[in-house]
Design a protein around this motif. Structure first.
Motif, PDB file in Angstrom:
ATOM      1  N   ARG A  22      -8.767  14.260 -57.957  1.00 32.25           N
ATOM      2  CA  ARG A  22      -8.465  12.825 -58.012  1.00 32.25           C
ATOM      3  C   ARG A  22      -6.958  12.589 -57.891  1.00 32.25           C
ATOM      4  NH1 ARG A  22     -10.587   8.561 -62.557  1.00 32.25           N
ATOM      5  NH2 ARG A  22      -9.410   6.806 -61.762  1.00 32.25           N
ATOM      6  N   GLY A  23      -6.169  13.452 -58.522  1.00 30.04           N
ATOM      7  CA  GLY A  23      -4.714  13.367 -58.415  1.00 30.04           C
ATOM      8  C   GLY A  23      -4.247  13.640 -56.996  1.00 30.04           C
ATOM      9  N   PHE A  24      -4.906  14.595 -56.328  1.00 26.97           N
ATOM     10  CA  PHE A  24      -4.599  14.906 -54.928  1.00 26.97           C
ATOM     11  C   PHE A  24      -4.771  13.659 -54.063  1.00 26.97           C
ATOM     12  CE2 PHE A  24      -6.272  16.053 -50.732  1.00 26.97           C
ATOM     13  CZ  PHE A  24      -5.266  16.870 -50.246  1.00 26.97           C
ATOM     14  N   ALA A  25      -5.906  12.974 -54.237  1.00 29.46           N
ATOM     15  CA  ALA A  25      -6.169  11.753 -53.467  1.00 29.46           C
ATOM     16  C   ALA A  25      -5.130  10.687 -53.794  1.00 29.46           C
ATOM     17  CB  ALA A  25      -7.576  11.243 -53.758  1.00 29.46           C
ATOM     18  N   GLY A  26      -4.743  10.588 -55.053  1.00 26.53           N
ATOM     19  CA  GLY A  26      -3.737   9.605 -55.457  1.00 26.53           C
ATOM     20  C   GLY A  26      -2.380   9.884 -54.824  1.00 26.53           C
ATOM     21  N   VAL A  27      -1.979  11.159 -54.769  1.00 24.66           N
ATOM     22  CA  VAL A  27      -0.691  11.521 -54.166  1.00 24.66           C
ATOM     23  C   VAL A  27      -0.688  11.173 -52.678  1.00 24.66           C
ATOM     24  CG1 VAL A  27       0.751  13.494 -53.508  1.00 24.66           C
ATOM     25  CG2 VAL A  27      -0.054  13.269 -55.849  1.00 24.66           C
ATOM     26  N   ILE A  28      -1.777  11.508 -51.989  1.00 21.17           N
ATOM     27  CA  ILE A  28      -1.863  11.216 -50.557  1.00 21.17           C
ATOM     28  C   ILE A  28      -1.828   9.702 -50.318  1.00 21.17           C
ATOM     29  CG2 ILE A  28      -3.362  11.359 -48.514  1.00 21.17           C
ATOM     30  CD1 ILE A  28      -2.000  14.007 -49.194  1.00 21.17           C
ATOM     31  N   THR A  33       1.131   4.887 -48.582  1.00 27.09           N
ATOM     32  CA  THR A  33       1.598   3.526 -48.866  1.00 27.09           C
ATOM     33  C   THR A  33       3.114   3.433 -48.773  1.00 27.09           C
ATOM     34  OG1 THR A  33      -0.294   3.222 -50.336  1.00 27.09           O
ATOM     35  CG2 THR A  33       1.515   1.656 -50.562  1.00 27.09           C
ATOM     36  N   LEU A  34       3.818   4.411 -49.358  1.00 31.22           N
ATOM     37  CA  LEU A  34       5.282   4.375 -49.343  1.00 31.22           C
ATOM     38  C   LEU A  34       5.846   4.594 -47.940  1.00 31.22           C
ATOM     39  CD1 LEU A  34       6.100   6.242 -52.662  1.00 31.22           C
ATOM     40  CD2 LEU A  34       6.249   3.792 -52.194  1.00 31.22           C
ATOM     41  N   VAL A  35       5.148   5.340 -47.107  1.00 26.83           N
ATOM     42  CA  VAL A  35       5.601   5.544 -45.729  1.00 26.83           C
ATOM     43  C   VAL A  35       5.369   4.275 -44.908  1.00 26.83           C
ATOM     44  CG1 VAL A  35       4.988   6.755 -43.588  1.00 26.83           C
ATOM     45  CG2 VAL A  35       5.451   8.052 -45.659  1.00 26.83           C
ATOM     46  N   LEU A  40       6.304  -1.297 -41.746  1.00 24.88           N
ATOM     47  CA  LEU A  40       5.809  -2.668 -41.573  1.00 24.88           C
ATOM     48  C   LEU A  40       6.881  -3.592 -40.979  1.00 24.88           C
ATOM     49  CD1 LEU A  40       3.634  -3.219 -44.766  1.00 24.88           C
ATOM     50  CD2 LEU A  40       2.869  -2.923 -42.409  1.00 24.88           C
ATOM     51  N   ALA A  41       8.129  -3.274 -41.220  1.00 23.43           N
ATOM     52  CA  ALA A  41       9.215  -4.091 -40.661  1.00 23.43           C
ATOM     53  C   ALA A  41       9.255  -3.996 -39.138  1.00 23.43           C
ATOM     54  CB  ALA A  41      10.554  -3.644 -41.242  1.00 23.43           C
ATOM     55  N   PHE A  42       8.693  -2.947 -38.586  1.00 22.31           N
ATOM     56  CA  PHE A  42       8.704  -2.739 -37.136  1.00 22.31           C
ATOM     57  C   PHE A  42       7.393  -3.158 -36.470  1.00 22.31           C
ATOM     58  CE2 PHE A  42      11.824   0.212 -38.822  1.00 22.31           C
ATOM     59  CZ  PHE A  42      12.913  -0.064 -38.017  1.00 22.31           C
ATOM     60  N   PHE A  54       5.875  10.284 -36.494  1.00 20.80           N
ATOM     61  CA  PHE A  54       6.611  11.066 -37.487  1.00 20.80           C
ATOM     62  C   PHE A  54       6.090  10.805 -38.902  1.00 20.80           C
ATOM     63  CE2 PHE A  54       9.568  10.875 -33.909  1.00 20.80           C
ATOM     64  CZ  PHE A  54       9.787  12.235 -33.738  1.00 20.80           C
ATOM     65  N   ALA A  55       5.722   9.566 -39.173  1.00 18.81           N
ATOM     66  CA  ALA A  55       5.163   9.227 -40.487  1.00 18.81           C
ATOM     67  C   ALA A  55       3.828   9.934 -40.691  1.00 18.81           C
ATOM     68  CB  ALA A  55       4.997   7.714 -40.613  1.00 18.81           C
TER      69      ALA A  55
END
Length: 169
Positions: A22-28, A33-35, A40-42, A54-55
């Protein structure tokens, strides 16, 4: 707990897992989301198609690295003590398998406090070989395991005798 006695004569050891599935899924999901936030600005520009590969490559690299870490840590050791046999079976990463067996009367348990790949390295020796047990455990766990292992093998040694458990006359 990375090691546990399932019965008085059977010991199972495995490495500690700090990241659950579950932690693995959360990290991914968090990384994804952070990437996406700066990307989104582009949105709607040609630059999006230059950044997106690249992301996604970075996301794939994180996923692959965590999965590889899980696969490399897929180690289990199983020790079974009987009056006529002390058998250690190790299942390692990517299908590696090893076995060691000896009469418990001749088994010697050793803790190498400073000599070895890790501090308080625990080995079993007998039948012409010396094998490690629980090298993936923490130093404190190896310190706790050593006296427990010595006591269990001493009990089997007392029950077995040098002739492998044959009745004494």
């Amino acid at each position: 707990m990375p090691y546990r006695w399932t019965t008085e004569t059977e010991l199972e050891l495995s490495p500690h897992r700090s990241l659950s599935p579950r932690g693995f899924a959360g990290v991914i999901l968090l990384f994804f989301t952070l990437v996406l936030v700066p990307i989104l600005a582009f949105l709607g520009t040609l630059a999006l198609w230059g950044l997106l590969p690249f992301a996604m490559l970075a996301l794939w690299g994180l996923w692959w690295g965590l999965r590889r870490s899980y696969a490399d840590g897929a180690i289990t050791e199983h020790l079974v003590l009987t009056p006529d046999s002390c058998r250690l079976t190790r299942h390692g990463p990517r299908g590696a398998h090893a076995e060691w067996a000896c009469n418990p009367y001749w088994v010697r348990v050793t803790s190498h406090e400073d000599a070895g790949p890790v501090k308080h390295y625990v080995t079993l020796s007998g039948n012409g070989r010396e094998v490690e047990i629980g090298a993936f455990l923490s130093e404190e766990e190896r310190k706790r395991l050593y006296p427990e292992l010595r006591a269990a093998i001493s009990e089997m040694r007392a029950a077995a005798g040098p002739d492998g458990g044959a009745p004494r006359l």
